[in-house]
Design an enzyme around this catalytic site. Structure first.
Site, PDB file in Angstrom:
ATOM      1  N   GLU A  48      -5.319  -5.450  10.361  1.00 20.92           N
ATOM      2  CA  GLU A  48      -4.274  -4.451  10.634  1.00 20.92           C
ATOM      3  C   GLU A  48      -4.568  -3.759  11.954  1.00 20.92           C
ATOM      4  O   GLU A  48      -5.342  -2.798  11.991  1.00 20.92           O
ATOM      5  CB  GLU A  48      -4.240  -3.405   9.516  1.00 20.92           C
ATOM      6  CG  GLU A  48      -3.967  -3.976   8.146  1.00 20.92           C
ATOM      7  CD  GLU A  48      -3.410  -2.912   7.205  1.00 20.92           C
ATOM      8  OE1 GLU A  48      -2.281  -3.088   6.746  1.00 20.92           O
ATOM      9  OE2 GLU A  48      -4.093  -1.911   6.955  1.00 20.92           O
TER      10      GLU A  48
ATOM     11  N   LYS B   8       0.119   4.267  -0.251  1.00 22.53           N
ATOM     12  CA  LYS B   8      -0.493   5.449   0.399  1.00 22.53           C
ATOM     13  C   LYS B   8      -0.265   6.698  -0.466  1.00 22.53           C
ATOM     14  O   LYS B   8      -0.217   6.587  -1.682  1.00 22.53           O
ATOM     15  CB  LYS B   8       0.034   5.599   1.827  1.00 22.53           C
ATOM     16  CG  LYS B   8      -0.105   4.293   2.626  1.00 22.53           C
ATOM     17  CD  LYS B   8       0.157   4.437   4.088  1.00 22.53           C
ATOM     18  CE  LYS B   8      -0.029   3.076   4.763  1.00 22.53           C
ATOM     19  NZ  LYS B   8       0.108   3.131   6.212  1.00 22.53           N
TER      20      LYS B   8
ATOM     21  N   SER C 181       3.568  -2.525  10.211  1.00 23.06           N
ATOM     22  CA  SER C 181       5.021  -2.543  10.425  1.00 23.06           C
ATOM     23  C   SER C 181       5.689  -3.866  10.040  1.00 23.06           C
ATOM     24  O   SER C 181       6.663  -4.273  10.667  1.00 23.06           O
ATOM     25  CB  SER C 181       5.349  -2.163  11.879  1.00 23.06           C
ATOM     26  OG  SER C 181       4.879  -0.856  12.166  1.00 23.06           O
TER      27      SER C 181
ATOM     28  N   GLU D 234      -6.624   4.340   7.907  1.00 19.74           N
ATOM     29  CA  GLU D 234      -6.476   5.782   7.649  1.00 19.74           C
ATOM     30  C   GLU D 234      -7.740   6.343   7.014  1.00 19.74           C
ATOM     31  O   GLU D 234      -8.124   7.482   7.293  1.00 19.74           O
ATOM     32  CB  GLU D 234      -5.236   6.030   6.772  1.00 19.74           C
ATOM     33  CG  GLU D 234      -3.952   5.807   7.578  1.00 19.74           C
ATOM     34  CD  GLU D 234      -2.767   5.295   6.778  1.00 19.74           C
ATOM     35  OE1 GLU D 234      -2.752   5.427   5.534  1.00 19.74           O
ATOM     36  OE2 GLU D 234      -1.838   4.740   7.407  1.00 19.74           O
TER      37      GLU D 234
ATOM     38  N   GLY E 222       2.496   1.909  10.857  1.00 19.12           N
ATOM     39  CA  GLY E 222       3.404   3.043  10.743  1.00 19.12           C
ATOM     40  C   GLY E 222       4.081   3.393  12.059  1.00 19.12           C
ATOM     41  O   GLY E 222       4.714   4.440  12.183  1.00 19.12           O
TER      42      GLY E 222
ATOM     43  N   HIS F  60      -9.251   0.766   4.915  1.00 15.92           N
ATOM     44  CA  HIS F  60      -7.967   0.998   5.600  1.00 15.92           C
ATOM     45  C   HIS F  60      -8.188   1.914   6.805  1.00 15.92           C
ATOM     46  O   HIS F  60      -9.012   2.823   6.769  1.00 15.92           O
ATOM     47  CB  HIS F  60      -6.951   1.606   4.631  1.00 15.92           C
ATOM     48  CG  HIS F  60      -5.575   1.615   5.205  1.00 15.92           C
ATOM     49  ND1 HIS F  60      -5.148   2.614   6.057  1.00 15.92           N
ATOM     50  CD2 HIS F  60      -4.561   0.723   5.105  1.00 15.92           C
ATOM     51  CE1 HIS F  60      -3.907   2.331   6.435  1.00 15.92           C
ATOM     52  NE2 HIS F  60      -3.531   1.192   5.883  1.00 15.92           N
TER      53      HIS F  60
ATOM     54  N   ASN G 205       0.871  -1.182   0.000  1.00 15.30           N
ATOM     55  CA  ASN G 205       0.000   0.000   0.000  1.00 15.30           C
ATOM     56  C   ASN G 205       0.905   1.227   0.000  1.00 15.30           C
ATOM     57  O   ASN G 205       1.510   1.545   1.013  1.00 15.30           O
ATOM     58  CB  ASN G 205      -0.875  -0.050   1.264  1.00 15.30           C
ATOM     59  CG  ASN G 205      -1.697   1.203   1.451  1.00 15.30           C
ATOM     60  OD1 ASN G 205      -1.791   2.044   0.557  1.00 15.30           O
ATOM     61  ND2 ASN G 205      -2.305   1.337   2.630  1.00 15.30           N
TER      62      ASN G 205
HETATM   63  P1  PGA Z   1       2.986   0.015   7.677  1.00 22.82           P
HETATM   64  O1  PGA Z   1       1.526   0.229   7.056  1.00 22.82           O
HETATM   65  O2  PGA Z   1       3.531  -1.246   7.064  1.00 22.82           O
HETATM   66  O3  PGA Z   1       3.769   1.239   7.257  1.00 22.82           O
HETATM   67  O4  PGA Z   1       2.826  -0.098   9.158  1.00 22.82           O
HETATM   68  C1  PGA Z   1       0.678  -0.858   6.868  1.00 22.82           C
HETATM   69  C2  PGA Z   1      -0.604  -0.360   6.246  1.00 22.82           C
HETATM   70  O5  PGA Z   1      -1.046   0.752   6.568  1.00 22.82           O
HETATM   71  O6  PGA Z   1      -1.238  -1.060   5.423  1.00 22.82           O
END
Ligand code: PGA
Length: 249
Positions: free
Chosen positions: A166, A11, A212, A96, A172, A94, A9
């Site tokens: 997730e 983003k 992560s 976010e 993140g 997601h 992803n």
């Molecule tokens: P990250 O993000 O690997 O940077 O923690 C995962 C995601 O948001 O799908």
């Protein structure tokens, strides 16, 4: 046998030339033949990304879409528009999108339905917040996100679904769920699917872990018997590292 999947992803990262470069680098990597590789660039670069990866091991996904088929929704993108540039997958739900764009279960269920009708594959994301886990509510929260956002689908539609657990506290943050925490939740998700539908459906659905994941921890996370791969954020922006993750099964 469930499909193993590693999805990146991207983003809101990578402009057009950076997208071209990263895709060119990705195409140079060695990809395992039994793992489906997906990358999700931003909307404006989907078209060029789909062309760039044609005839390669890499597949392209969108990161979001609107629930309507078309119309007066300034700034939005429909499932049909995504499919029309040769992209057959969309990430929905997601954390976010849920947190910053206030996407709730009702809206997400509409988006999921619209994607399925348009023939897209859906990577449906969900996961608890740190406060839920601390309070011991994480199983309940995950179950209610599934019930509210995707359990309205009939059994037949699930051939188009991939789930991505997730935990919000691991996205993140550099903090990963332990392999035991990931496996425990994935087993719960499969059991919940089995109760809602049936065991054979539950056994057939790929459930990815996200939060992560990096080359250094992918192997231990993917070792969980109900963990079928990962949804990768930050570490997906590096071609060598992303390939190392895909080779961690
Ligand atoms: P990250 O993000 O690997 O940077 O923690 C995962 C995601 O948001 O799908």
């Amino acid at each position: 046998m469930r499909t193993k999947i590693v999805a990146g992803n991207w983003k809101m990262n990578m402009n057009a030339s950076q997208t071209d470069q990263l895709l060119a680098d990705l195409k140079q990597q060695n990809w395992p033949s039994d793992v489906q590789i997906i990358v999700a660039p931003t909307f404006v670069n989907l078209d060029r990304a789909a062309s760039a990866v044609a005839n390669s091991a890499i597949n392209v996904s969108a990161q979001n879409m609107h629930q309507a088929t078309h119309g007066a929704f300034t700034g939005e993108v429909s499932a049909d528009m995504i499919a029309s540039v040769g992209v057959n997958t969309v990430i929905l739900g997601h954390s976010e999108r849920r947190a910053y764009f206030h996407e709730d279960d009702t809206l997400l269920s509409q988006k999921v339905n619209a994607a399925i009708v348009a023939g897209l594959k859906v990577i449906f994301c969900f996961g608890e917040e740190l406060s839920d886990r601390k309070a011991g509510n994480h199983f309940e929260v995950v179950k209610s996100q599934l019930e509210g956002g995707i359990f309205m689908l009939p059994k037949e539609a699930w051939s188009q679904v991939v789930l991505a657990y997730e935990p919000v506290w691991a996205i993140g943050t550099g903090e990963t769920a332990s392999p035991e925490q990931a496996q425990e939740m994935h087993a719960f998700i499969r059991e919940t699917l089995s109760q809602k539908y049936d065991e054979s459906l539950a056994e057939s659905i790929s459930v990815l872990y996200g939060g992560s994941v990096k080359p250094a921890n992918a192997k231990e996370i993917f070792a969980g018997k109900d963990v079928d791969g990962g949804l990768i954020g930050g570490a997906a922006l590096d071609a060598v590292g992303f390939a190392a993750i895909a080779n961690s099964f």
